[in-house]
Motif scaffolding. Structure first.
Motif, PDB file in Angstrom:
ATOM      1  N   THR A  11       0.832  -1.184   0.000  1.00  8.26           N
ATOM      2  CA  THR A  11       0.000   0.000   0.000  1.00  8.26           C
ATOM      3  C   THR A  11       0.876   1.245   0.000  1.00  8.26           C
ATOM      4  N   PRO A  12       0.605   2.200  -0.903  1.00 15.21           N
ATOM      5  CA  PRO A  12       1.422   3.403  -0.964  1.00 15.21           C
ATOM      6  C   PRO A  12       1.420   4.147   0.356  1.00 15.21           C
ATOM      7  N   PRO A  13       2.513   4.866   0.715  1.00 10.17           N
ATOM      8  CA  PRO A  13       2.561   5.639   1.947  1.00 10.17           C
ATOM      9  C   PRO A  13       1.379   6.597   2.021  1.00 10.17           C
ATOM     10  N   GLY A  14       0.810   6.704   3.225  1.00 13.14           N
ATOM     11  CA  GLY A  14      -0.312   7.609   3.407  1.00 13.14           C
ATOM     12  C   GLY A  14      -1.643   6.989   3.088  1.00 13.14           C
ATOM     13  N   ARG A  15      -1.665   5.783   2.525  1.00 17.43           N
ATOM     14  CA  ARG A  15      -2.906   5.094   2.232  1.00 17.43           C
ATOM     15  C   ARG A  15      -3.119   4.005   3.263  1.00 17.43           C
ATOM     16  N   THR A  16      -4.381   3.670   3.556  1.00 17.92           N
ATOM     17  CA  THR A  16      -4.705   2.524   4.380  1.00 17.92           C
ATOM     18  C   THR A  16      -5.585   1.598   3.571  1.00 17.92           C
ATOM     19  N   SER A  17      -5.508   0.297   3.886  1.00 14.33           N
ATOM     20  CA  SER A  17      -6.261  -0.672   3.102  1.00 14.33           C
ATOM     21  C   SER A  17      -7.675  -0.858   3.609  1.00 14.33           C
ATOM     22  N   GLY A  18      -8.002  -0.341   4.787  1.00 15.66           N
ATOM     23  CA  GLY A  18      -9.334  -0.528   5.333  1.00 15.66           C
ATOM     24  C   GLY A  18     -10.354   0.344   4.648  1.00 15.66           C
ATOM     25  N   PRO A  19     -11.610  -0.146   4.499  1.00 21.79           N
ATOM     26  CA  PRO A  19     -12.636   0.641   3.814  1.00 21.79           C
ATOM     27  C   PRO A  19     -13.008   1.918   4.550  1.00 21.79           C
ATOM     28  N   GLY A  20     -12.739   1.982   5.863  1.00 20.54           N
ATOM     29  CA  GLY A  20     -13.030   3.220   6.582  1.00 20.54           C
ATOM     30  C   GLY A  20     -12.274   4.408   6.037  1.00 20.54           C
ATOM     31  N   ALA A  21     -11.136   4.148   5.369  1.00 20.05           N
ATOM     32  CA  ALA A  21     -10.351   5.237   4.792  1.00 20.05           C
ATOM     33  C   ALA A  21     -11.094   5.947   3.669  1.00 20.05           C
ATOM     34  N   LEU A  22     -12.144   5.335   3.142  1.00 10.80           N
ATOM     35  CA  LEU A  22     -12.894   5.938   2.040  1.00 10.80           C
ATOM     36  C   LEU A  22     -13.898   6.984   2.517  1.00 10.80           C
ATOM     37  N   ARG A  23     -14.063   7.115   3.835  1.00 12.28           N
ATOM     38  CA  ARG A  23     -14.921   8.147   4.422  1.00 12.28           C
ATOM     39  C   ARG A  23     -16.346   8.126   3.879  1.00 12.28           C
ATOM     40  N   PRO A  24     -17.067   7.042   4.130  1.00 11.20           N
ATOM     41  CA  PRO A  24     -18.449   6.963   3.660  1.00 11.20           C
ATOM     42  C   PRO A  24     -19.369   7.860   4.471  1.00 11.20           C
ATOM     43  N   ARG A  25     -20.467   8.253   3.863  1.00 11.99           N
ATOM     44  CA  ARG A  25     -21.495   9.026   4.566  1.00 11.99           C
ATOM     45  C   ARG A  25     -22.561   8.046   5.056  1.00 11.99           C
ATOM     46  N   LEU A  26     -22.478   7.701   6.331  1.00 12.64           N
ATOM     47  CA  LEU A  26     -23.401   6.735   6.918  1.00 12.64           C
ATOM     48  C   LEU A  26     -23.912   7.263   8.249  1.00 12.64           C
ATOM     49  N   PRO A  27     -25.180   7.018   8.580  1.00 14.25           N
ATOM     50  CA  PRO A  27     -26.181   6.408   7.709  1.00 14.25           C
ATOM     51  C   PRO A  27     -26.555   7.348   6.573  1.00 14.25           C
ATOM     52  N   SER A  28     -26.993   6.782   5.476  1.00 15.34           N
ATOM     53  CA  SER A  28     -27.403   7.615   4.352  1.00 15.34           C
ATOM     54  C   SER A  28     -28.729   8.305   4.676  1.00 15.34           C
ATOM     55  N   PRO A  29     -28.980   9.477   4.087  1.00 18.59           N
ATOM     56  CA  PRO A  29     -30.195  10.234   4.418  1.00 18.59           C
ATOM     57  C   PRO A  29     -31.472   9.500   3.998  1.00 18.59           C
ATOM     58  N   LEU A  30     -32.524   9.707   4.789  1.00 17.33           N
ATOM     59  CA  LEU A  30     -33.868   9.220   4.453  1.00 17.33           C
ATOM     60  C   LEU A  30     -34.754  10.445   4.301  1.00 17.33           C
ATOM     61  N   CYS A  31     -35.231  10.673   3.070  1.00 12.89           N
ATOM     62  CA  CYS A  31     -35.897  11.942   2.751  1.00 12.89           C
ATOM     63  C   CYS A  31     -37.335  11.702   2.291  1.00 12.89           C
ATOM     64  N   PRO A  32     -38.288  12.531   2.762  1.00 12.78           N
ATOM     65  CA  PRO A  32     -39.658  12.429   2.245  1.00 12.78           C
ATOM     66  C   PRO A  32     -39.722  12.855   0.792  1.00 12.78           C
ATOM     67  N   ALA A  33     -40.597  12.211   0.037  1.00 12.13           N
ATOM     68  CA  ALA A  33     -40.769  12.543  -1.377  1.00 12.13           C
ATOM     69  C   ALA A  33     -42.257  12.748  -1.636  1.00 12.13           C
ATOM     70  N   GLY A  34     -42.700  13.999  -1.525  1.00 13.67           N
ATOM     71  CA  GLY A  34     -44.097  14.270  -1.789  1.00 13.67           C
ATOM     72  C   GLY A  34     -44.431  14.002  -3.249  1.00 13.67           C
TER      73      GLY A  34
END
Length: 311
Positions: A11-34
């Motif tokens: 893995t290149p320096p400064g990178r991590t192999s764990g998926p947390g490094a991808l910075r996901p937006r969780l939980p994803s929004p739940l939006c009303p749709a009129g």
């Protein structure tokens, strides 16, 4: 989401192999749709914006790939190998994950005739992200799950973490249970588009009794029911949750986008300010509105429709 795993070898320096490094937006929004087309039947529509989880690994691609990336890191693998067609969103997401995490990626592509043509934009993107593309004739591709075939790939390419076509395996199913957990008590029915069945298998397992999961098949054939059950047995040892697959709204099969579906997607996007991916997500909403107009849902039903993003 757990902390990023230690960097894997290579893995290149400064990178991590764990998926947390991808910075996901969780939980994803739940939006009303009129939407009066649902409201007139007493149905309340919510949009589960999984398409906003990550700009390059949206929706079920994140949820299915993240546990596979974690498993690869834990086993010391620095190469991912997976399968897909010429326009596979899954191939693109895997290639992007490899670039972002410093992992090598190999994409086995259905159709050896493609090797003699210029790459289409989807495969061009895979190659730009560093994915090695290998083209197989369709007869060989059908054997991709055979143990002796996989053994031949390992002999040719060395050690790798194998991710199935579409990303659906037991790791992915466990990852998609998070989607169900985020929606516990938030809706009566949760809907997803279905290509390989992994998202539906995990979603249904993550919901609570009294909630139903409904998958809209985007391909012809009734094989998805068996696939979802197989995946659940592989992941949990038994069938889990209340789910079914709706087969009537594939609009002619995979990658078929007839004018009526395109017009529906454009109208829906104009109403709600979201872009409906046409091969998967638009078919789900098209089918969902059709079922609502048929009276399939009792008045008072709350439906959460998952925008999985591409694929």
């Amino acid at each position: 989401m757990s902390s990023p795993s230690p960097a894997a070898p290579g893995t290149p320096p400064g990178r991590t192999s764990g998926p947390g490094a991808l910075r996901p937006r969780l939980p994803s929004p739940l939006c009303p749709a009129g939407d009066e087309r649902f409201a007139r039947h007493g149905v309340r529509l919510l949009l589960k914006r999984d398409d906003l989880i990550h700009p390059e690994l949206p929706g079920n691609k994140w949820r299915k790939l993240a546990p596979n990336l974690r498993a690869a890191a834990e086993r010391g693998h620095t190469t991912l190998l997976t399968f897909g067609g010429a326009y596979s969103h899954h191939l693109r997401a895997t290639a992007a994950a490899g670039r972002l995490l410093g992992l090598a990626t190999i994409g086995v592509v259905r159709g050896d005739e493609l090797a003699d043509r210029p790459l289409n934009p989807s495969l061009e993107r895979c190659a730009a992200d560093g994915m090695r593309l290998v083209f197989l004739d369709r007869a060989a591709y059908r054997r991709k799950t055979a143990p002796e075939f996989v053994a031949g790939l390992r002999e040719r390419f060395g050690p790798f973490h194998l991710v199935p076509e579409g990303g659906s395996n037991a790791f992915a199913v466990h990852g998609c249970t998070g989607l169900g957990r985020e929606l516990r008590g938030r809706a009566d029915v949760v809907t997803v588009p279905c290509g390989t069945g992994g998202t539906l298998a995990g979603l249904a397992a993550g919901l609570v009794p009294g909630q139903r999961a409904l998958g809209f098949a985007v391909l012809k054939g009734d094989f998805l029911d068996g696939e979802v059950e197989r995946l659940q047995r592989e992941a949990f040892g038994a069938r889990r949750g209340d789910w079914r697959v709706e087969h009537r709204f594939h609009c002619g099969g995979y990658a078929k986008v007839p004018p009526r579906l395109r017009a529906f997607a454009e109208d829906f996007s104009a109403r709600h300010g979201v872009v409906l991916e046409s091969l998967y997500v638009a078919k789900m909403f098209y089918g969902l509105l059709s079922l609502t107009e048929e009276g399939a849902f009792p008045r008072g039903t709350v439906i959460a429709a998952v925008l999985t993003g591409p694929g």
